[in-house]
Design a protein around this motif. Sequence first.
Motif, PDB file in Angstrom:
ATOM      1  N   LYS A   2       0.824  -1.196   0.000  1.00 40.91           N
ATOM      2  CA  LYS A   2       0.000   0.000   0.000  1.00 40.91           C
ATOM      3  C   LYS A   2       0.868   1.258   0.000  1.00 40.91           C
ATOM      4  CE  LYS A   2      -3.454  -2.744   0.339  1.00 40.91           C
ATOM      5  NZ  LYS A   2      -4.322  -2.985  -0.843  1.00 40.91           N
ATOM      6  N   PRO A   3       0.471   2.290  -0.720  1.00 38.28           N
ATOM      7  CA  PRO A   3       1.116   3.592  -0.554  1.00 38.28           C
ATOM      8  C   PRO A   3       0.881   4.082   0.870  1.00 38.28           C
ATOM      9  CG  PRO A   3      -0.260   3.554  -2.523  1.00 38.28           C
ATOM     10  CD  PRO A   3      -0.600   2.334  -1.731  1.00 38.28           C
ATOM     11  N   VAL A   4       1.867   4.721   1.457  1.00 37.10           N
ATOM     12  CA  VAL A   4       1.757   5.158   2.848  1.00 37.10           C
ATOM     13  C   VAL A   4       2.193   6.612   2.946  1.00 37.10           C
ATOM     14  CG1 VAL A   4       2.532   4.779   5.220  1.00 37.10           C
ATOM     15  CG2 VAL A   4       2.168   2.823   3.705  1.00 37.10           C
ATOM     16  N   VAL A   5       1.328   7.436   3.524  1.00 36.09           N
ATOM     17  CA  VAL A   5       1.623   8.845   3.759  1.00 36.09           C
ATOM     18  C   VAL A   5       1.710   9.051   5.267  1.00 36.09           C
ATOM     19  CG1 VAL A   5       0.829  11.219   3.484  1.00 36.09           C
ATOM     20  CG2 VAL A   5       0.434   9.546   1.656  1.00 36.09           C
ATOM     21  N   VAL A   6       2.778   9.701   5.723  1.00 37.71           N
ATOM     22  CA  VAL A   6       2.996   9.834   7.163  1.00 37.71           C
ATOM     23  C   VAL A   6       3.413  11.251   7.515  1.00 37.71           C
ATOM     24  CG1 VAL A   6       3.753   7.434   7.280  1.00 37.71           C
ATOM     25  CG2 VAL A   6       5.462   9.243   7.072  1.00 37.71           C
ATOM     26  N   TYR A   7       3.287  11.565   8.793  1.00 31.00           N
ATOM     27  CA  TYR A   7       3.974  12.719   9.348  1.00 31.00           C
ATOM     28  C   TYR A   7       5.408  12.310   9.665  1.00 31.00           C
ATOM     29  CZ  TYR A   7       0.041  15.975  10.140  1.00 31.00           C
ATOM     30  OH  TYR A   7      -0.992  16.864   9.986  1.00 31.00           O
ATOM     31  N   GLY A   8       6.331  13.251   9.561  1.00 33.74           N
ATOM     32  CA  GLY A   8       7.732  12.941   9.834  1.00 33.74           C
ATOM     33  C   GLY A   8       8.041  12.939  11.311  1.00 33.74           C
ATOM     34  N   SER A   9       7.322  12.124  12.073  1.00 33.12           N
ATOM     35  CA  SER A   9       7.461  12.077  13.530  1.00 33.12           C
ATOM     36  C   SER A   9       8.349  10.906  13.935  1.00 33.12           C
ATOM     37  CB  SER A   9       6.081  11.932  14.191  1.00 33.12           C
ATOM     38  OG  SER A   9       5.222  12.988  13.804  1.00 33.12           O
ATOM     39  N   GLY A  10       9.574  11.199  14.343  1.00 32.49           N
ATOM     40  CA  GLY A  10      10.464  10.165  14.841  1.00 32.49           C
ATOM     41  C   GLY A  10      10.771   9.100  13.811  1.00 32.49           C
ATOM     42  N   GLY A  11      10.503   7.842  14.196  1.00 30.86           N
ATOM     43  CA  GLY A  11      10.825   6.712  13.346  1.00 30.86           C
ATOM     44  C   GLY A  11      10.064   6.682  12.037  1.00 30.86           C
ATOM     45  N   LEU A  12       8.920   7.350  11.947  1.00 24.63           N
ATOM     46  CA  LEU A  12       8.167   7.382  10.688  1.00 24.63           C
ATOM     47  C   LEU A  12       8.979   8.047   9.581  1.00 24.63           C
ATOM     48  CD1 LEU A  12       4.627   8.333  12.046  1.00 24.63           C
ATOM     49  CD2 LEU A  12       5.286   6.149  11.018  1.00 24.63           C
ATOM     50  N   ALA A  13       9.686   9.101   9.932  1.00 27.33           N
ATOM     51  CA  ALA A  13      10.539   9.766   8.943  1.00 27.33           C
ATOM     52  C   ALA A  13      11.677   8.847   8.500  1.00 27.33           C
ATOM     53  CB  ALA A  13      11.095  11.062   9.519  1.00 27.33           C
TER      54      ALA A  13
END
Length: 507
Positions: free
Chosen positions: A314-325
């Motif tokens: 799946k395409p995933v859109v995230v906030y750049g919070s910690g490990g997500l970035a």
Amino acid sequence: MKQTKPKMLLFSHICSPQYVTGAEKLLLFMIRELLPVYACTLVVPTEGVIAGHARKLGVPVIVQDIPLVVPLYLALPHLHEELAAKLREPAWGGLIRLLLREQPQVVLVNTCVHPLPAIAGKALGIPVVWSAMEAICETPHTAASAALIEAHADFVLGISETTLAPLRTPGLLPKTTLIPPSWHQAELQPEGWTRHRANRRRQFGFAEHERVVGYISSSIFEGKGLEHFMQMAVRTSAVHPHARYLIVGNPVDAPYFERCLGIAREAGVLDRFRWLRFEEQVATVYPAMDLLVVPSLMAEGFGMTALEGMACGKPVVVYGSGGLAEIGQATGNAAYVAPTGDYDGLAGRVSSLLADEALLQAAGAQNAREAQAVYGIAAYRERLRRFLDVLKLQAPRLPRTVKGSGPAIYLLERAGLLRPFRTMAAFAAVGYRPEDVRLVPDAFLAGLPLGEPIGDAPRTARRSRKHRRTRRGPRGRRGSKLRRGRRAGKARRGKPAGGRKKRRRAS
């Protein structure tokens, strides 16, 4: 059958009775990968889901409540005061007795709110592995939290650079190892994705031509960013009529959850949302989505939901919070990492994918490839193997004799009983040497009961002198009393008390 693998005690800070949190899930995953090398035993505070999963793996479970110290994670000024209070609770002594009874070769502590097993293990000379699942909060007291971990951990495992950043002190740097999480592909049930997609979309009332934007969080509260997901959804729904939205998670803050739903209600698009409170088989939900959004506002230790979404293609859109970035950068998804808190940026990235079906499919296919290459099970096992090769060189050094800040030396029995040596002669008579004594915190000694002292009770100095004076007779204390009595009698008869003494001197 005699146990041949070394024993490891793994301490989980919680054991939720309803669902598995991210930290529990990662701990359970690690246990499965450790089983070929270690005889693992899981210690949980209460019965719950993770305990049941562990037993299914054949892992023994010990239920023993051990107090948490949350100020360690929050880096609060009263950390040491609260820690000292926890060390005075009866559970502290129970923890020490547990370690003495189980005699593990390794203690593994999960999360930064669970220091007591590490402190007890370190005092007993058991190698301590501290698994940092979250980043310690940045405050003026962060260094104090890091110093406590440094003092009681032999190794620190971080699931991301974010979790290790506060611990990259000169003393901790040699102890830290980065081992990002992974997953077992079979548990995502790829052979059933087509079936799960059809069944779930039918359950939620989504048509196949509609594009479903998903949000997943085991516990929904403000830090998990549902409000920002709703703001993004309202904006994208206005330009993408075929967009639908699925929320999966358990609200732990009911007023907050209602406020979030109110955003869609006021915009008149609430009918395009579906909500699933809890789903243990989350692998059957990912296929129903076309796009996953992880808008966490807190510095995530890693971001396992995002990684699982990628592994499902799946395409995933995230906030750049910690490990997500970090995940976004490592998998080539930097373009889909929005600045934390910027829900307009979140909406713009989601909208670009919803507007281009080819881009949507290509982004999902790339995620499946890159997630496997960077974070797949082969990469995880190689990192873990290298760490275990180092860990195996550390052997436990459980002490038999201990002492605190005072002069007393104790024999530490396996039942958790402290037997003080009456004298150094008694200590030496048993065959111990001063270098055999382990210096432990006074709180360690205070948490254990005292047993029968070892050695003969020495005579006190006063009793010995009295005994000697009694034997000497008139020149001892009794003789002095006798002379005083005679002098007093002479004085009463009119004679000077010291007459006899003077006559002797005169003659």
